[in-house]
Design a protein around this motif. Sequence first.
Motif, PDB file in Angstrom:
ATOM      1  N   GLY A 129      21.717   8.693  -8.629  1.00 19.90           N
ATOM      2  CA  GLY A 129      21.627  10.028  -8.068  1.00 19.90           C
ATOM      3  C   GLY A 129      20.226  10.456  -7.685  1.00 19.90           C
ATOM      4  N   SER A 130      19.261   9.528  -7.698  1.00 22.71           N
ATOM      5  CA  SER A 130      17.890   9.885  -7.353  1.00 22.71           C
ATOM      6  C   SER A 130      17.779  10.231  -5.878  1.00 22.71           C
ATOM      7  N   VAL A 131      16.793  11.053  -5.538  1.00 22.55           N
ATOM      8  CA  VAL A 131      16.584  11.481  -4.163  1.00 22.55           C
ATOM      9  C   VAL A 131      15.149  11.162  -3.751  1.00 22.55           C
ATOM     10  N   SER A 132      14.947  11.067  -2.445  1.00 22.50           N
ATOM     11  CA  SER A 132      13.615  10.824  -1.894  1.00 22.50           C
ATOM     12  C   SER A 132      13.484  11.583  -0.591  1.00 22.50           C
ATOM     13  N   PHE A 133      12.309  12.138  -0.333  1.00 21.75           N
ATOM     14  CA  PHE A 133      12.070  12.812   0.934  1.00 21.75           C
ATOM     15  C   PHE A 133      10.604  12.646   1.329  1.00 21.75           C
ATOM     16  N   GLY A 134      10.399  12.474   2.618  1.00 20.22           N
ATOM     17  CA  GLY A 134       9.065  12.246   3.151  1.00 20.22           C
ATOM     18  C   GLY A 134       8.445  13.491   3.730  1.00 20.22           C
ATOM     19  N   ALA A 135       7.246  13.328   4.286  1.00 17.02           N
ATOM     20  CA  ALA A 135       6.481  14.455   4.797  1.00 17.02           C
ATOM     21  C   ALA A 135       7.229  15.235   5.868  1.00 17.02           C
ATOM     22  N   SER A 136       7.876  14.532   6.788  1.00 18.43           N
ATOM     23  CA  SER A 136       8.550  15.222   7.884  1.00 18.43           C
ATOM     24  C   SER A 136       9.710  16.085   7.401  1.00 18.43           C
ATOM     25  N   SER A 137      10.298  15.738   6.247  1.00 16.26           N
ATOM     26  CA  SER A 137      11.432  16.492   5.707  1.00 16.26           C
ATOM     27  C   SER A 137      11.033  17.865   5.185  1.00 16.26           C
TER      28      SER A 137
ATOM     29  N   SER B  83       0.797  -1.229   0.000  1.00 16.56           N
ATOM     30  CA  SER B  83       0.000   0.000   0.000  1.00 16.56           C
ATOM     31  C   SER B  83       0.828   1.277   0.000  1.00 16.56           C
ATOM     32  N   ASP B  84       2.073   1.227  -0.494  1.00 16.63           N
ATOM     33  CA  ASP B  84       2.866   2.453  -0.647  1.00 16.63           C
ATOM     34  C   ASP B  84       2.244   3.393  -1.675  1.00 16.63           C
ATOM     35  N   MET B  85       1.677   2.823  -2.747  1.00 14.26           N
ATOM     36  CA  MET B  85       1.069   3.601  -3.828  1.00 14.26           C
ATOM     37  C   MET B  85       2.091   4.452  -4.574  1.00 14.26           C
ATOM     38  N   PHE B  86       3.274   3.904  -4.801  1.00 15.66           N
ATOM     39  CA  PHE B  86       4.299   4.564  -5.619  1.00 15.66           C
ATOM     40  C   PHE B  86       3.731   4.788  -7.024  1.00 15.66           C
ATOM     41  N   GLY B  87       3.739   6.037  -7.481  1.00 16.24           N
ATOM     42  CA  GLY B  87       3.118   6.378  -8.757  1.00 16.24           C
ATOM     43  C   GLY B  87       1.737   6.966  -8.606  1.00 16.24           C
TER      44      GLY B  87
ATOM     45  N   GLU C 137       3.098   5.893   1.382  1.00 15.50           N
ATOM     46  CA  GLU C 137       4.378   5.572   2.010  1.00 15.50           C
ATOM     47  C   GLU C 137       4.350   5.887   3.509  1.00 15.50           C
ATOM     48  N   ASN C 138       4.935   4.999   4.293  1.00 22.13           N
ATOM     49  CA  ASN C 138       5.006   5.182   5.747  1.00 22.13           C
ATOM     50  C   ASN C 138       3.617   5.421   6.349  1.00 22.13           C
ATOM     51  N   SER C 139       2.715   4.489   6.046  1.00 25.97           N
ATOM     52  CA  SER C 139       1.354   4.530   6.612  1.00 25.97           C
ATOM     53  C   SER C 139       0.643   5.837   6.301  1.00 25.97           C
ATOM     54  N   ASP C 140       0.693   6.230   5.041  1.00 27.01           N
ATOM     55  CA  ASP C 140      -0.016   7.391   4.516  1.00 27.01           C
ATOM     56  C   ASP C 140       0.586   8.736   4.927  1.00 27.01           C
ATOM     57  N   ASP C 141       1.805   8.736   5.462  1.00 26.12           N
ATOM     58  CA  ASP C 141       2.502  10.012   5.611  1.00 26.12           C
ATOM     59  C   ASP C 141       2.818  10.570   4.227  1.00 26.12           C
ATOM     60  N   GLY C 142       3.292   9.693   3.325  1.00 26.17           N
ATOM     61  CA  GLY C 142       3.586  10.085   1.963  1.00 26.17           C
ATOM     62  C   GLY C 142       5.028  10.488   1.746  1.00 26.17           C
ATOM     63  N   ALA C 143       5.465  10.408   0.499  1.00 20.22           N
ATOM     64  CA  ALA C 143       6.839  10.760   0.140  1.00 20.22           C
ATOM     65  C   ALA C 143       6.920  11.066  -1.343  1.00 20.22           C
ATOM     66  N   VAL C 144       8.043  11.681  -1.733  1.00 23.04           N
ATOM     67  CA  VAL C 144       8.309  12.062  -3.119  1.00 23.04           C
ATOM     68  C   VAL C 144       9.694  11.571  -3.508  1.00 23.04           C
ATOM     69  N   TRP C 145       9.818  11.077  -4.733  1.00 22.43           N
ATOM     70  CA  TRP C 145      11.090  10.689  -5.326  1.00 22.43           C
ATOM     71  C   TRP C 145      11.333  11.543  -6.551  1.00 22.43           C
TER      72      TRP C 145
ATOM     73  N   PRO D  12      -1.037  12.673   6.305  1.00 21.40           N
ATOM     74  CA  PRO D  12      -0.875  13.825   5.399  1.00 21.40           C
ATOM     75  C   PRO D  12      -1.063  13.484   3.923  1.00 21.40           C
ATOM     76  N   MET D  13      -0.670  12.259   3.519  1.00 23.38           N
ATOM     77  CA  MET D  13      -0.758  11.841   2.120  1.00 23.38           C
ATOM     78  C   MET D  13       0.043  12.781   1.212  1.00 23.38           C
ATOM     79  N   PHE D  14       1.216  13.189   1.694  1.00 25.56           N
ATOM     80  CA  PHE D  14       2.148  13.980   0.888  1.00 25.56           C
ATOM     81  C   PHE D  14       2.521  13.195  -0.365  1.00 25.56           C
ATOM     82  N   GLY D  15       2.379  13.825  -1.531  1.00 26.78           N
ATOM     83  CA  GLY D  15       2.642  13.146  -2.799  1.00 26.78           C
ATOM     84  C   GLY D  15       1.393  12.663  -3.490  1.00 26.78           C
ATOM     85  N   ASP D  16       0.217  12.971  -2.942  1.00 32.77           N
ATOM     86  CA  ASP D  16      -1.036  12.526  -3.552  1.00 32.77           C
ATOM     87  C   ASP D  16      -1.312  13.259  -4.860  1.00 32.77           C
ATOM     88  N   VAL D  17      -0.795  14.455  -5.014  1.00 37.16           N
ATOM     89  CA  VAL D  17      -1.028  15.261  -6.212  1.00 37.16           C
ATOM     90  C   VAL D  17       0.187  16.141  -6.464  1.00 37.16           C
ATOM     91  N   MET D  18       0.483  16.381  -7.753  1.00 33.14           N
ATOM     92  CA  MET D  18       1.530  17.298  -8.154  1.00 33.14           C
ATOM     93  C   MET D  18       0.989  18.227  -9.233  1.00 33.14           C
TER      94      MET D  18
END
Length: 485
Positions: free
Chosen positions: A458-466, A410-414, A437-445, A476-482
Amino acid sequence: MSQYRRHRSRRSVALAATAVATVLAGGLLIALPGAASAAPSGLGDDFNGDGYRDLATGAPGAVAGGKAKAGAVVVSYGSSSGISAARHKTTSQSSSGVPGASETSDRFGTELAHGDLNRDGYGDLVVGTPQEDVNGDVDGGSVTILWGGASGLSGGTTISDPNPSGHDRFGQSLAVGDFTGDGKTDLAVGSTGKDVWIFKGGFTKSGGAAGKLRFDAQIEAGAYPLGAVQLAAGDFDDDGTDDVVVGSFAGNFVYRGTSTGPTLQTEAGAGSAGAFAVADFDRDGHDDLVVGTDFVDILNSPAKGGYATVFYGGTTGVDTARSAVFSQDTAGVPGTDESDDWFGGSLAAGDVNGDTYPDLAVGADNESVGEVDGVGNVWVLRGGPSGLTGTGAQSFNQGTAGVPGANEQSDMFGDAVHLADHDKDGRADLAVGAAGENSDDGAVWVLRGSTGGVTATGSVSFGASSVGIGKSGDDPMFGDVMSGS
């Protein structure tokens, strides 16, 4: 990509109200961007005018002002080294100068669009908040323009709903383009109604739009999730005026832009409200339309796990007789077509290898990898002289070498995808959201573009807390929309 895809209604989102002092209270800014150049770039997604394209990501379930699910938006600033967690600005309705107030379940940042609306050379961000209660109207919805400037987004202006009694969820879909052909950037806004509104260019910070036009789409209106679920802009007939695409579960309809308002041109594929992408993939001078169909009737569909259909543009607009369907069954596309993959649930266009032909990113956020369900996956299909092709397609998930993280249920990458050149090397970079990602906190790559296509090196990733969105017990569902995806 709108929140109102069908799997959103199937997926339980339990968001608890726990305030975190470090989360968005008063519009907290973290790691302000550096000074912009004296002359702003004019790019619609360069919010601080420094010449680098920026990335706007929604966290519609974020705590803001101590209110659960009030929502927030994060802008990650481009630079010579690309996107990073450090260079960002987080905005909510608790931020100084932003209209309204953070309230429980507003979900500010559910929908995003960008463009230079007031023609000052800085990109502006349009934020849809379709679940906001307005003057006692439950889920009446609101639209806010956040204004770009030398220090990034600052302040905002409300675009008032012209027909609050005729629909709900105003702002559930957005698109930016010149729909009237006067050389000024317009804003299209959809809701649960048939009425789609074009707010005319010539925007000012104090007065909003220069005028407005209404047209009624050939769609089913009513309560959620009906109405204009998706909007997109593109010049499909190459007449210098953008056309507008209205997507719903009843169908996808293309309206030709004119000085007096959009007029119906054609229907492009069956309704699904998965996602839209627009680009000139074969560089013939006409924009092309891609429609994602993530939920399908297996008996009557070309792919049971979802598919993306490109309809090529021509002198009369979108040409439904000239189309091609892509799925995991398409030659060259990695993977296997399986039920409920949701291939086509997110789409984005951009030139990842610098060959001047736009490419297409396709997300399937319910794709299983091995025995793990709901991991999610993203593909990149190549554009060329004959248009899109499955030949040479690339595939990425958190199990791909070089991609940070690990495939988890249930990460929902993409969940969201975006293509833009954030480091000015002439190649679009691939941004991917994973709201689960991380139980619906969300993240971006962010994966870099290269001459060989997208690379995980060289890819990077950061989550909601960052980016200042703490783990509050809420989702928060960070990454749900761009924006632009």
